[in-house]
Design an enzyme around this catalytic site. Structure first.
Site, PDB file in Angstrom:
ATOM      1  N   ARG A  80      32.872  96.478 -39.981  1.00 54.35           N
ATOM      2  CA  ARG A  80      34.028  96.491 -39.067  1.00 54.35           C
ATOM      3  C   ARG A  80      35.301  96.650 -39.894  1.00 54.35           C
ATOM      4  O   ARG A  80      35.544  95.878 -40.825  1.00 54.35           O
ATOM      5  CB  ARG A  80      34.063  95.206 -38.259  1.00 54.35           C
ATOM      6  N   ARG A 149      41.107  87.060 -37.218  1.00 56.17           N
ATOM      7  CA  ARG A 149      40.579  88.436 -37.193  1.00 56.17           C
ATOM      8  C   ARG A 149      41.707  89.453 -37.061  1.00 56.17           C
ATOM      9  O   ARG A 149      42.879  89.109 -37.078  1.00 56.17           O
ATOM     10  CB  ARG A 149      39.626  88.590 -35.994  1.00 56.17           C
ATOM     11  N   LYS A 214      35.573  81.596 -35.706  1.00 48.10           N
ATOM     12  CA  LYS A 214      36.471  82.755 -35.635  1.00 48.10           C
ATOM     13  C   LYS A 214      37.787  82.384 -34.927  1.00 48.10           C
ATOM     14  O   LYS A 214      37.816  81.464 -34.105  1.00 48.10           O
ATOM     15  CB  LYS A 214      35.797  83.903 -34.907  1.00 48.10           C
ATOM     16  N   LYS A 216      41.360  84.367 -33.132  1.00 51.82           N
ATOM     17  CA  LYS A 216      41.876  85.681 -32.725  1.00 51.82           C
ATOM     18  C   LYS A 216      43.323  85.598 -32.249  1.00 51.82           C
ATOM     19  O   LYS A 216      43.673  84.684 -31.503  1.00 51.82           O
ATOM     20  CB  LYS A 216      40.996  86.240 -31.611  1.00 51.82           C
ATOM     21  N   CYS A 432      30.642  96.217 -23.781  1.00 58.88           N
ATOM     22  CA  CYS A 432      30.438  95.874 -25.192  1.00 58.88           C
ATOM     23  C   CYS A 432      29.323  96.765 -25.746  1.00 58.88           C
ATOM     24  O   CYS A 432      28.686  97.503 -25.010  1.00 58.88           O
ATOM     25  CB  CYS A 432      30.039  94.412 -25.316  1.00 58.88           C
ATOM     26  N   CYS A 438      23.216  95.403 -31.408  1.00 61.64           N
ATOM     27  CA  CYS A 438      23.612  93.996 -31.373  1.00 61.64           C
ATOM     28  C   CYS A 438      22.395  93.090 -31.283  1.00 61.64           C
ATOM     29  O   CYS A 438      21.615  93.165 -30.323  1.00 61.64           O
ATOM     30  CB  CYS A 438      24.541  93.728 -30.192  1.00 61.64           C
ATOM     31  N   CYS A 477      25.374  90.113 -22.977  1.00 57.52           N
ATOM     32  CA  CYS A 477      25.091  88.680 -23.067  1.00 57.52           C
ATOM     33  C   CYS A 477      26.379  87.921 -22.768  1.00 57.52           C
ATOM     34  O   CYS A 477      27.444  88.526 -22.665  1.00 57.52           O
ATOM     35  CB  CYS A 477      24.528  88.327 -24.449  1.00 57.52           C
ATOM     36  N   CYS A 481      31.990  89.804 -25.291  1.00 56.59           N
ATOM     37  CA  CYS A 481      32.741  90.761 -26.118  1.00 56.59           C
ATOM     38  C   CYS A 481      33.531  91.774 -25.285  1.00 56.59           C
ATOM     39  O   CYS A 481      34.618  92.175 -25.675  1.00 56.59           O
ATOM     40  CB  CYS A 481      31.793  91.496 -27.052  1.00 56.59           C
TER      41      CYS A 481
HETATM   42 FE1  SRM Z   1      32.105  90.175 -30.163  1.00 54.01          FE
HETATM   43  C1  SRM Z   1      29.577  88.581 -31.728  1.00 54.01           C
HETATM   44  C2  SRM Z   1      30.791  93.145 -30.909  1.00 54.01           C
HETATM   45  C3  SRM Z   1      35.004  91.647 -29.252  1.00 54.01           C
HETATM   46  C4  SRM Z   1      33.022  87.319 -28.535  1.00 54.01           C
HETATM   47  N1  SRM Z   1      30.500  90.747 -31.212  1.00 54.01           N
HETATM   48  C5  SRM Z   1      29.593  89.936 -31.814  1.00 54.01           C
HETATM   49  C6  SRM Z   1      28.614  90.753 -32.673  1.00 54.01           C
HETATM   50  C7  SRM Z   1      29.170  90.821 -34.053  1.00 54.01           C
HETATM   51  C8  SRM Z   1      27.149  90.268 -32.643  1.00 54.01           C
HETATM   52  C9  SRM Z   1      26.695  89.323 -33.720  1.00 54.01           C
HETATM   53  O1  SRM Z   1      27.345  88.295 -33.972  1.00 54.01           O
HETATM   54  O2  SRM Z   1      25.652  89.608 -34.284  1.00 54.01           O
HETATM   55  C10 SRM Z   1      28.705  92.109 -31.929  1.00 54.01           C
HETATM   56  C11 SRM Z   1      28.361  93.333 -32.760  1.00 54.01           C
HETATM   57  C12 SRM Z   1      27.697  94.370 -31.890  1.00 54.01           C
HETATM   58  C13 SRM Z   1      27.530  95.682 -32.543  1.00 54.01           C
HETATM   59  O3  SRM Z   1      26.379  96.118 -32.720  1.00 54.01           O
HETATM   60  O4  SRM Z   1      28.528  96.314 -32.859  1.00 54.01           O
HETATM   61  C14 SRM Z   1      30.087  92.029 -31.318  1.00 54.01           C
HETATM   62  N2  SRM Z   1      32.811  92.032 -30.206  1.00 54.01           N
HETATM   63  C15 SRM Z   1      32.085  93.154 -30.454  1.00 54.01           C
HETATM   64  C16 SRM Z   1      32.884  94.399 -30.163  1.00 54.01           C
HETATM   65  C17 SRM Z   1      32.544  95.562 -31.094  1.00 54.01           C
HETATM   66  C18 SRM Z   1      32.688  94.793 -28.690  1.00 54.01           C
HETATM   67  C19 SRM Z   1      33.217  96.147 -28.320  1.00 54.01           C
HETATM   68  O5  SRM Z   1      32.395  96.896 -27.775  1.00 54.01           O
HETATM   69  O6  SRM Z   1      34.390  96.468 -28.521  1.00 54.01           O
HETATM   70  C20 SRM Z   1      34.304  93.835 -30.310  1.00 54.01           C
HETATM   71  C21 SRM Z   1      34.807  93.862 -31.720  1.00 54.01           C
HETATM   72  C22 SRM Z   1      36.219  93.364 -31.791  1.00 54.01           C
HETATM   73  C23 SRM Z   1      36.834  93.462 -33.157  1.00 54.01           C
HETATM   74  O7  SRM Z   1      37.204  94.571 -33.553  1.00 54.01           O
HETATM   75  O8  SRM Z   1      36.998  92.432 -33.805  1.00 54.01           O
HETATM   76  C24 SRM Z   1      34.064  92.394 -29.900  1.00 54.01           C
HETATM   77  N3  SRM Z   1      33.759  89.570 -29.153  1.00 54.01           N
HETATM   78  C25 SRM Z   1      34.800  90.369 -28.775  1.00 54.01           C
HETATM   79  C26 SRM Z   1      35.600  89.719 -27.797  1.00 54.01           C
HETATM   80  C27 SRM Z   1      36.815  90.321 -27.103  1.00 54.01           C
HETATM   81  C28 SRM Z   1      38.089  89.977 -27.801  1.00 54.01           C
HETATM   82  O9  SRM Z   1      38.082  89.383 -28.874  1.00 54.01           O
HETATM   83  O10 SRM Z   1      39.127  90.288 -27.230  1.00 54.01           O
HETATM   84  C29 SRM Z   1      35.025  88.476 -27.584  1.00 54.01           C
HETATM   85  C30 SRM Z   1      35.479  87.428 -26.544  1.00 54.01           C
HETATM   86  C31 SRM Z   1      36.705  86.722 -26.947  1.00 54.01           C
HETATM   87  C32 SRM Z   1      36.367  85.509 -27.761  1.00 54.01           C
HETATM   88  O11 SRM Z   1      36.202  85.636 -28.958  1.00 54.01           O
HETATM   89  O12 SRM Z   1      36.224  84.429 -27.166  1.00 54.01           O
HETATM   90  C33 SRM Z   1      33.873  88.399 -28.444  1.00 54.01           C
HETATM   91  N4  SRM Z   1      31.449  88.240 -30.183  1.00 54.01           N
HETATM   92  C34 SRM Z   1      31.928  87.250 -29.377  1.00 54.01           C
HETATM   93  C35 SRM Z   1      31.086  86.088 -29.545  1.00 54.01           C
HETATM   94  C36 SRM Z   1      31.236  84.741 -28.824  1.00 54.01           C
HETATM   95  C37 SRM Z   1      32.225  83.863 -29.488  1.00 54.01           C
HETATM   96  C38 SRM Z   1      32.278  82.497 -28.863  1.00 54.01           C
HETATM   97  O13 SRM Z   1      33.325  81.880 -28.910  1.00 54.01           O
HETATM   98  O14 SRM Z   1      31.277  82.031 -28.341  1.00 54.01           O
HETATM   99  C39 SRM Z   1      30.076  86.463 -30.478  1.00 54.01           C
HETATM  100  C40 SRM Z   1      28.939  85.577 -30.997  1.00 54.01           C
HETATM  101  C41 SRM Z   1      29.369  84.544 -31.960  1.00 54.01           C
HETATM  102  O15 SRM Z   1      30.483  84.558 -32.488  1.00 54.01           O
HETATM  103  O16 SRM Z   1      28.539  83.674 -32.211  1.00 54.01           O
HETATM  104  C42 SRM Z   1      30.342  87.826 -30.841  1.00 54.01           C
HETATM  105 FE1  SF4 Z   2      26.381  91.746 -28.365  1.00 56.74          FE
HETATM  106 FE2  SF4 Z   2      26.698  89.970 -26.446  1.00 56.74          FE
HETATM  107 FE3  SF4 Z   2      28.812  90.858 -27.789  1.00 56.74          FE
HETATM  108 FE4  SF4 Z   2      27.612  92.451 -26.106  1.00 56.74          FE
HETATM  109  S1  SF4 Z   2      28.635  90.531 -25.547  1.00 56.74           S
HETATM  110  S2  SF4 Z   2      28.213  92.971 -28.198  1.00 56.74           S
HETATM  111  S3  SF4 Z   2      25.499  91.840 -26.289  1.00 56.74           S
HETATM  112  S4  SF4 Z   2      27.185  89.657 -28.634  1.00 56.74           S
END
Ligand code: SRM
Ligand code: SF4
Length: 575
Positions: A80, A149, A214, A216, A432, A438, A477, A481
């Protein structure tokens, strides 16, 4: 550190020990990268490489076949790339484009936090990938991990001086909150290539255990809430003074989306407004808020470790007092602001100095095939910059009057002006990544939402809602995201082919939605949405948004509790 909460002592989460013993994020990453006997890295290293912007993954489409053949999973890595405010040059775009071809799976992913992702990078190419990214003066440092981030900001600095000033402040915050460890450059980059001098091998801000989880940060410029500021741990909302200049920012704390199915203690949460600060105070405010989370966030349970739970457990008054104590001065009273939408504005917008900007609709941020080739041609002639939007789209910014006819003809020739033909539903859709990369996905998202929207487009047309913007989002899930809990219609993966369906978020991102139906099989979705769209078309009040309608007519009833998001059925994971 003082602790006023009556919490029984619990052991630290194992990641806390891992961080502490990692020698500022080195751990055994180097050894694991050098180990040619496997395409992946150890569990411990996987936790640490996140801080370096790197995730081990495997192609889940191939899992069953590989298992049958007795082979290791089809491992690769996702990198990333951090892009503060989403701004990059055409040269940087071209580097990302060519790295996707030579080192990745051929596609470029624009994330909804204005970053790039390269998928499918195999282990032997990982170091050279990151070295090339750094050579282009971008990096992957702190794109993931228990740190602040990529900092988001509305991507149009040319719209007004206010936008330009806010972007500059966002960049200062991004720099101040970066980890200082030398490990990143040691592991991935030749030190001599680092722009900006020698990094220190200590962490004055984070310490050796970094943050509990994390963190943000986003900057919003009303009336646009494109960054979904209330979904962020820390937010700054620009406030205009009487002369149209930047008076300062309302500061928000404690937003987040992630939850786990069946764990009612976890839930999405909207940020609260904490107070107001002037532009010159922003960096200090950001730093002090981060230190409050560093010192008081829960380091025993990673499902309770986000700042939103610290804010919830301690209360806003306590947080404000603690932040002000650390600042040595008091925050101002929050000012008034008004958001109208979270979406992007597609096509051409005119800038003040004769330049113009074109926002290209990129479905779910996946740049591939003909679109990728077309953007490459544009990058070769464009003299302005590229701006990744928080909705996974792309702005070709600051196109000069001289360059505009050529860029326009390239856009038309390659069909990138097609957003004009899309329905309001598609233009406001976000998914997402989910399968196949993922590791946490329970259901499809990026590969399924476009297909679902095509089916729903027919319903939208039939209901006479073609040009009505309705925010629809899907995730594989409940981690959230795609920010699905801020969608007027949200789908959250529960099991293969099954989604929990949510309704009723505000169009401007100021209200979460609520659970409407559980475990809906994908083939039943259209049948469920059809009557809702028809009813909305027939019964809505003038100007009423779909999400507001859903609440008014009682399709869902927000209670403001965890019950709005959870159901009792067990979750099934795909193989
Ligand atoms: Fe996310 C984990 C993709 C924005 C909440 N996110 C992941 C992972 C890295 C899976 C992993 O941990 O193994 C995903 C990678 C998938 C892949 O194959 O690329 C993933 N998240 C993404 C992206 C690429 C979605 C997208 O299609 O745009 C976004 C990347 C953003 C960036 O450039 O940094 C992305 N993730 C978000 C957002 C939206 C936001 O930040 O505005 C959220 C919800 C906001 C938040 O953080 O509360 C988000 N991602 C999560 C979570 C749950 C965090 C939590 O508090 O529970 C995880 C899982 C974790 O951290 O354990 C996660
Ligand atoms: Fe993966 Fe869940 Fe984030 Fe979608 S919402 S990218 S399935 S961790």
């Amino acid at each position: 550190m003082s602790d006023t909460l009556d919490v029984p002592p619990a052991p630290l989460h194992k990641n806390e020990h891992l961080k502490a013993e990692s020698r500022f994020l080195r751990g055994h990453i180097r050894q694991d990268l050098d180990d040619a006997s496997t395409g992946t890295i150890s569990e411990d290293s996987a936790q640490l490489t996140k801080f370096h912007g790197v995730y081990p993954q495997d192609d889940r489409d191939l899992r069953a076949q590989r298992r049958k053949e007795g082979k290791e999973r089809a491992y690769s890595f996702m990198a990333r790339i951090r892009v503060p405010g989403g701004v990059c040059t055409p040269a940087q775009w071209l580097t990302m484009d060519s790295l996707a071809e030579s080192h990745g799976n051929g596609t470029l992913k624009l994330t909804n936090r204005q970053a790039f992702q390269l998928h499918g990078v195999i282990k032997s190419k990982l170091r050279s990938t990151i070295r090339e990214v750094n050579r282009a003066l971008l990096d992957t440092l702190a794109a993931c991990g228990d740190v602040n981030r990529n900092v988001m900001c509305n991507p149009n600095p040319y719209l007004s001086r206010l936008h330009a000033e806010t972007l500059e402040i966002a960049r200062l915050v991004a720099t101040r909150l970066l980890p200082k460890t030398r490990a990143y450059h040691e592991l991935w980059v030749d030190d001599s290539l680092v722009a900006g001098g020698e990094p220190e091998d200590e962490e004055p801000l984070y310490g050796q255990t970094y943050l509990p989880r994390k963190f943000k940060t986003a900057f919003a410029i009303p009336p646009s809430n494109d960054v979904d500021v209330f979904a962020n741990d820390l937010g700054f909302i620009a406030i205009v003074n009487d002369q149209g200049g930047l008076a300062g920012f309302d500061v928000t704390v404690g937003g987040g989306m992630g939850m786990s199915h069946n764990q009612t203690a976890t839930h999405p949460r909207l940020a609260d407004v904490l107070g107001f600060c002037t532009p010159d105070q922003v960096v200090d405010v950001a730093e002090k808020i981060v230190t409050v989370q560093r010192d008081f966030g829960d380091r025993t349970d990673r499902k309770h470790a986000r700042f939103k739970y610290t804010v919830e457990d301690r209360g806003l008054v306590w947080i404000r007092r603690e932040v002000e104590r650390r600042l040595g001065w008091e925050l101002g009273s929050p000012r008034r602001f008004e958001f109208t939408s979270t979406g992007d504005r597609y096509g051409w917008t005119e800038g003040p100095n004769g330049d113009a900007h074109f926002t290209v609709f990129i479905e779910n941020g996946r740049v591939k095939d003909a679109t990728k080739a077309a953007l490459r041609e544009i990058a070769k002639v464009h003299t302005g910059d590229f701006r990744l939007t928080a909705n996974q789209h792309l702005m070709i910014a600051s196109v000069t009057p001289q360059a505009r006819p050529l860029i326009d003809s390239l856009l038309v020739q390659h069909g990138l002006d097609h957003a004009h033909n899309a329905t309001g539903l598609r233009l406001n859709a976000m998914a997402c990544v989910a399968l196949p990369t993922c590791g946490l996905a329970l259901a499809e998202s990026e590969r399924y939402l476009p297909e679902l929207v095509t089916e729903l487009d027919a319903e939208v047309e039939a209901a006479g809602l073609r040009d009505d913007a309705i925010v629809i989002r899907m995730t594989g899930c409940p981690n959230g995201c795609g920010r699905p809990f801020l969608a007027e219609i949200g789908f959250v993966g529960k099991a293969p082919g099954k989604y929990n369906m949510y309704l009723g978020a505000a169009f401007n991102g100021s209200r979460l939605n609520c659970l409407y139906k559980t475990s809906v099989p994908s083939h039943e979705i259209v049948g469920i949405v059809r009557p809702l769209l028809r009813r909305y078309a027939g019964e809505r009040l003038p100007g009423e948004r779909f999400g507001d309608f859903a609440i008014r007519v009682g399709l869902v009833r927000p209670t403001g509790t965890g019950a709005d998001f959870h159901d009792a059925e067990p979750t099934a994971a795909p193989a």
